[in-house]
Each structure stands twice: as structure tokens, then as C-alpha cells.
Design an enzyme around this catalytic site. Structure first.
Site, PDB file in Angstrom:
ATOM      1  N   CYS A   1     -29.701 -12.364  93.409  1.00 60.05           N
ATOM      2  CA  CYS A   1     -29.347 -11.678  92.081  1.00 60.05           C
ATOM      3  C   CYS A   1     -30.944 -11.269  91.462  1.00 60.05           C
ATOM      4  O   CYS A   1     -31.452 -12.206  91.036  1.00 60.05           O
ATOM      5  CB  CYS A   1     -28.495 -11.944  91.179  1.00 60.05           C
ATOM      6  SG  CYS A   1     -28.094 -10.660  89.698  1.00 60.05           S
TER       7      CYS A   1
ATOM      8  N   HIS B   1     -21.463  -6.581  95.203  1.00 58.61           N
ATOM      9  CA  HIS B   1     -22.279  -7.265  94.435  1.00 58.61           C
ATOM     10  C   HIS B   1     -22.601  -6.379  93.312  1.00 58.61           C
ATOM     11  O   HIS B   1     -22.501  -6.636  92.247  1.00 58.61           O
ATOM     12  CB  HIS B   1     -23.617  -7.407  95.170  1.00 58.61           C
ATOM     13  CG  HIS B   1     -24.593  -8.481  94.137  1.00 58.61           C
ATOM     14  ND1 HIS B   1     -25.003  -9.822  94.461  1.00 58.61           N
ATOM     15  CD2 HIS B   1     -25.171  -7.942  93.098  1.00 58.61           C
ATOM     16  CE1 HIS B   1     -25.665 -10.198  93.548  1.00 58.61           C
ATOM     17  NE2 HIS B   1     -26.173  -9.225  92.648  1.00 58.61           N
ATOM     18  N   GLU B   2     -23.092  -5.036  93.712  1.00 58.62           N
ATOM     19  CA  GLU B   2     -23.260  -3.928  92.438  1.00 58.62           C
ATOM     20  C   GLU B   2     -22.127  -3.650  91.744  1.00 58.62           C
ATOM     21  O   GLU B   2     -22.108  -3.181  90.311  1.00 58.62           O
ATOM     22  CB  GLU B   2     -24.111  -2.718  92.978  1.00 58.62           C
ATOM     23  CG  GLU B   2     -25.426  -3.081  93.590  1.00 58.62           C
ATOM     24  CD  GLU B   2     -26.297  -3.969  92.948  1.00 58.62           C
ATOM     25  OE1 GLU B   2     -26.381  -3.733  91.615  1.00 58.62           O
ATOM     26  OE2 GLU B   2     -26.736  -4.857  93.457  1.00 58.62           O
TER      27      GLU B   2
ATOM     28  N   HIS C   1     -21.318  -6.185  89.076  1.00 57.97           N
ATOM     29  CA  HIS C   1     -22.101  -6.085  88.075  1.00 57.97           C
ATOM     30  C   HIS C   1     -21.766  -5.040  86.862  1.00 57.97           C
ATOM     31  O   HIS C   1     -21.734  -5.116  85.600  1.00 57.97           O
ATOM     32  CB  HIS C   1     -23.581  -5.401  88.304  1.00 57.97           C
ATOM     33  CG  HIS C   1     -24.679  -6.540  88.631  1.00 57.97           C
ATOM     34  ND1 HIS C   1     -25.005  -7.515  87.736  1.00 57.97           N
ATOM     35  CD2 HIS C   1     -25.297  -6.836  89.827  1.00 57.97           C
ATOM     36  CE1 HIS C   1     -25.712  -8.404  88.211  1.00 57.97           C
ATOM     37  NE2 HIS C   1     -25.871  -8.014  89.474  1.00 57.97           N
TER      38      HIS C   1
END
Length: 501
Positions: A424, A466-467, A470
């Protein structure tokens, strides 16, 4: 966060300036703080900080203690205060007007140009300035500072280095000239001599007591000076501080290609936090050298422009920590509140203009990051990672395609799951083995306001998930299995390779 700082000496300096005042000003510059910013952090007024730095006011023990805690100087400022307190036998007087005649306060810098080169062992700085005397009195000298910090993130280590192996005049080998083409060598005299920095008066006179050539009101001239500092003393940053009205500022870095350099820039102004340069740093390859250059017109007073770099072929213990590299590129780091907030969705198409602007910022950040690291598995950036709490993210695939996602959420998963290492940008010193579904169905909005569902598989599914996390205030550390700990980036062996299935 130097290498070496090259500060123009354009602030008045009285003859009674004490050792504490010198160290305070030095460390304020190293930390990239204006007097206003430091005063705010310490809880004192700016005039009081100015008086401490000028030597006209005795620093109180409380002030010194706060400065030590705030500037984190590894004992240097504490020792300076003890030395000052032990040797001070008379009140420190303020410099009077006559003493400040040569303070260069009426100067304007038409062009400030710095060129820094490195041969693998020694840094050489060539600084050229075209000065204009806009005042009413002739100027006979000009103050410069040579300041180094080998380990800006570890002040105690830096202090030990310079105490055991101080910066010397022989190492610096300073030379200065007056005139556009180094026409006349200039005399110079040491003003302050400390282990990690020097202050020097450049005189508008020839060497060996030769003729004088003051800069009279209305006149302009070029001055140029150069010096060297060994790699053992110079850190991995170079900062230009705007202390006089300046029309143009330019910087050039020249590094060996064999070291595989990467360069980025940060701008600070007054109390503002560091931000990436407003325009990109240009990069050229000339034979076996990498040349980086950047310039700006009309920089504001008190702005600081800081270039940082990393040599990928340098020994691990000398390299910049990856997380610090990413912070320097404008990526929010773990612990910043914005990473734990749910990002605000876009109302599309009504907010299409805002959405496009955020995507442009994301793409700009991705380009900066890609210049500093090789991403064999692809990469992604979510808007909160660049300080924008809006629901937008981009993903760059290993094949070079770019996916743009507005208001994404995972609505279905399938195909089983696997565990692979992820990194990350917001804590890039670590890699963690994260379980993810092999297939995800993502609902998202296009720029015209249409709702779509897109299916992503395997490595792309992992990047997108993953995004999406976020944008919902979640980091991959939250998804590690119980008992599983991340590993350091030095232990990770998958850098530069694609996903394996």
C-alpha cells in the site's frame, strides 16, 4: 528530509548572535518551518521567535524545552542552550541599524539558479544569482549559508556524525566570483563555523585586498559560488528557500545513471504542509547521466522548494525508507485521519467537473509514484490517499491500462479466494499476505451518472478491491488473518513481477 540545504543569507544577523540562536535557525530551516509556523507550534509570538533568532532576546528555559521537543534535534539544541547559558555573562544586545547596513534587505533576485551534481562520491553545488540593488545604499557583501544534514529523519545519528566528523572548510573548498562569466574572484570571510553548517560573507571585492566593486543603487550583477561536500556528509535532499523577492528560480540535478536515481519535489510555504511541486520535474538521460530540472516564476516569499531523491542501487541502509518516498510524493500515510473516513460519493452527472478534476489529480500522483518505483503487478490510488475525501480511484493494470472508478462498491464475490502479498502506498515499508476473492462484481457510476456493474478477476480483482476498501476507510492490514503479520519490504521478493496464479 537533506540532504544539504543551501540557504541564501538574506536575513540580518547581529554580531552577538548566540550559539542557541544559530542552532534554532538552522533546525528551523532543516525542518522547513517559517518563523510564523515555528511560533505557532511553540505557542509563542512570531516577534519573540525573531528576537531569539536575532540574538536580541535571551531564550527562556521553557522556550528552549519546547523548541527541543518540537524540532527533534537529537540533543543539538539542548546542548546549544546549555552552552549559551554557561557562557552568557552579559545581556545580549540587539544589533543597531548601522550593523544591518549590509543585510541586503533591499536586494531583488532576478534569477536564482542552482546546479547540483554527484559523481558517486562528492556533491558539487554551483549557485548563480543575478542581484538587483533596489535600495538607496551600496551593498558591499552578501551572506550565504552552507548547511548539511546526512540523516534528516534521525537527528541523533546526524548529530553524532558531525560531532565526530565535522564539515570542514577544506572539504567545502568554497570559491566565489562576480560577473556573468566568473569575471572577478570574490573575497569571502567566515561568519559562523559550526559542525554541520557554515555562514559566509561574500565580499564585493577582489581576493587579497584588491579593488572594491560595491553594488550601487539601481545596479545589477551576477554572483556565482561553488563548493563541494562529500557523500558522507550530504543527505538526500536539497532545498531552496525564497528569502528575497525573486523573479525566477531554477534547479538542476545531475546524477550517475548507474545509481538508478528517482527524484521528487515538495513545496512548503509559511505554515502550510508540504505539497508536491505544482509542475512536474523534467527528466533527461544524457549518455551515462540522469538530468532533472525544474523552475518556477515569481515564487512567493518564504516558500521553500525541496527536492528529494533516492538511489535504487545504493546500499539498503543508505536508502530512503519507501514510506518516506511516498510521503514526499504527496501520498497520505497511515495514521492520517482521512484514510479512515468513508469517502463522500459523487452526484453524477451534476458533479462531473469535480469528478474529472479529482481523476486528473489521481493520474498526476500515479505518474509521480511510477517514476519512483517499478509496479510489476499494477498499482492503484484512491482519492483519500492524496488528501481528497471523495469516492474516486484509479487502477493501472500490469498491461498499462487505466481503470477509473466512481462510487464503487463490491456487490458480489465468487470463484473462491487466494492469499497474495499486497503493498500500500500509504505504508510502503511493509507487505502483507491478504486473502481476497478471485472474482468480484463491482457496482460503480460512470461520468454520465449511469450505474454499471463490472466483473474483475484475479490480480485485477485484487487491485480493485484494495482501492474500494480505501474509499470505505479500510486498509489491507484490517484483512490479514489472525496471527498473520506483515513483512518488511526488504524481505519481500516479488517486486517487479506480475501476479502468479
Amino acid at each position: 528530509m537533506t540532504s544539504a540545504v543551501d540557504s541564501t543569507g538574506n536575513e540580518p544577523t547581529g554580531p552577538q548572535l548566540n550559539v542557541f540562536a544559530l542552532e534554532l535557525r538552522h533546525w528551523r530551516d532543516v525542518r522547513g518551518l517559517s518563523r510564523n509556523a515555528l511560533a505557532t507550534k511553540l505557542g509563542y509570538s512570531r516577534p519573540y521567535v525573531s528576537k531569539i533568532e536575532s540574538g536580541s532576546e535571551k531564550p527562556s528555559r521553557d522556550f528552549a524545552g519546547r523548541a527541543v521537543a518540537t524540532l527533534q534535534t537529537g540533543g543539538a539544541l539542548r546542548a546549544a542552550f546549555a552552552e549559551f547559558a554557561a557562557t552568557r555573562t552579559a545581556p545580549v544586545r540587539a544589533p543597531d541599524a548601522a550593523e544591518l547596513t549590509d543585510a541586503a534587505g533591499s536586494l531583488v533576485v532576478e534569477h536564482d539558479d542552482a546546479s547540483l551534481s554527484f559523481d558517486g562520491h562528492t556533491y558539487r553545488l554551483i549557485q548563480r544569482r543575478r542581484l538587483i540593488n533596489g535600495g538607496t545604499e551600496p551593498i558591499t557583501r552578501y551572506l550565504i549559508r552552507i548547511s548539511v544534514d546526512r540523516y534528516p529523519g534521525d537527528p541523533e545519528r546526524s548529530n553524532r556524525l558531525y560531532q565526530e566528523n565535522p564539515l570542514t572548510w577544506d572539504e567545502i573548498d568554497l570559491h566565489a566570483w562576480h560577473g556573468e562569466h566568473r569575471t572577478t574572484p570574490m573575497a569571502w570571510t567566515a561568519h559562523h563555523d559550526r559542525d554541520a553548517f557554515k555562514e559566509v560573507w561574500l565580499s564585493f571585492s577582489e581576493l587579497d585586498g584588491g579593488r572594491h566593486f560595491p553594488l550601487y543603487p539601481g545596479q545589477a550583477c551576477w554572483i556565482e559560488y561553488e563548493y563541494t561536500v562529500s557523500a558522507a556528509h550530504w543527505g538526500n535532499w536539497f532545498q531552496r528557500a525564497v528569502r528575497l523577492p525573486t523573479n525566477c528560480l531554477s534547479v538542476r540535478l545531475d546524477f550517475p545513471a548507474a545509481l538508478e536515481p528517482s527524484v521528487w519535489g515538495l513545496q512548503t510555504s509559511m505554515a502550510a504542509e508540504g505539497q508536491p511541486f505544482p509542475t512536474p520535474i523534467s527528466h533527461q538521460v544524457e549518455q551515462d547521466r540522469h538530468i532533472y530540472s525544474w523552475s518556477t516564476d515569481k515564487p512567493p516569499l518564504h516558500a521553500r522548494y525541496r527536492l528529494e531523491w533516492d538511489f535504487r542501487e545504493r546500499a539498503d541502509d543508505e536508502r530512503t525508507p519507501p514510506s518516506k518516498v511516498m510521503a514526499g510524493l504527496g501520498i497520505a500515510q497511515e495514521g492520517e485521519e482521512i484514510l479512515r473516513r468513508t469517502a463522500r460519493p459523487f452526484d453524477l452527472p451534476a458533479e462531473a467537473e469535480d469528478a474529472r478534476r479529482v481523476v486528473a489529480e489521481l493520474n498526476s500522483a500515479a505518474r509521480r509514484v511510477a517514476r519512483a518505483h517499478v509496479f510489476g503487478k499494477g498499482m492503484g490510488i484512491a482519492a483519500p490517499q492524496i488528501g481528497i475525501s471523495r469516492a474516486a480511484a484509479i487502477v493501472r493494470t500490469p498491461d498499462g491500462d487505466t481503470l477509473t472508478l466512481f462510487n464503487p462498491r463490491i456487490v458480489e464475490t465468487g470463484g473462491g479466494e487466494d492469499e497474495q502479498y499486497e503493498g500500500c502506498l500509504s505504508f510502503f515499508d511493509l507487505r502483507g499476505k491478504v486473502p481476497r476473492p478471485l472474482t468480484i462484481h463491482v457496482e460503480h457510476t460512470d461520468i454520465d451518472g449511469n450505474t454499471r456493474i463490472t466483473v474483475f478477476d484475479r490480480g485485477i480483482a485484487r487491485l480493485v478491491a484494495h482501492e474500494v476498501d480505501h474509499l470505505h476507510g479500510q486498509l489491507y492490514l484490517d484483512r490479514l488473518r489472525p496471527g498473520v503479520e506483515p513483512i518488511s519490504v526488504e524481505q519481500y521478493r516479488g517486486t517487479g513481477t506480475n501476479w502468479t496464479y
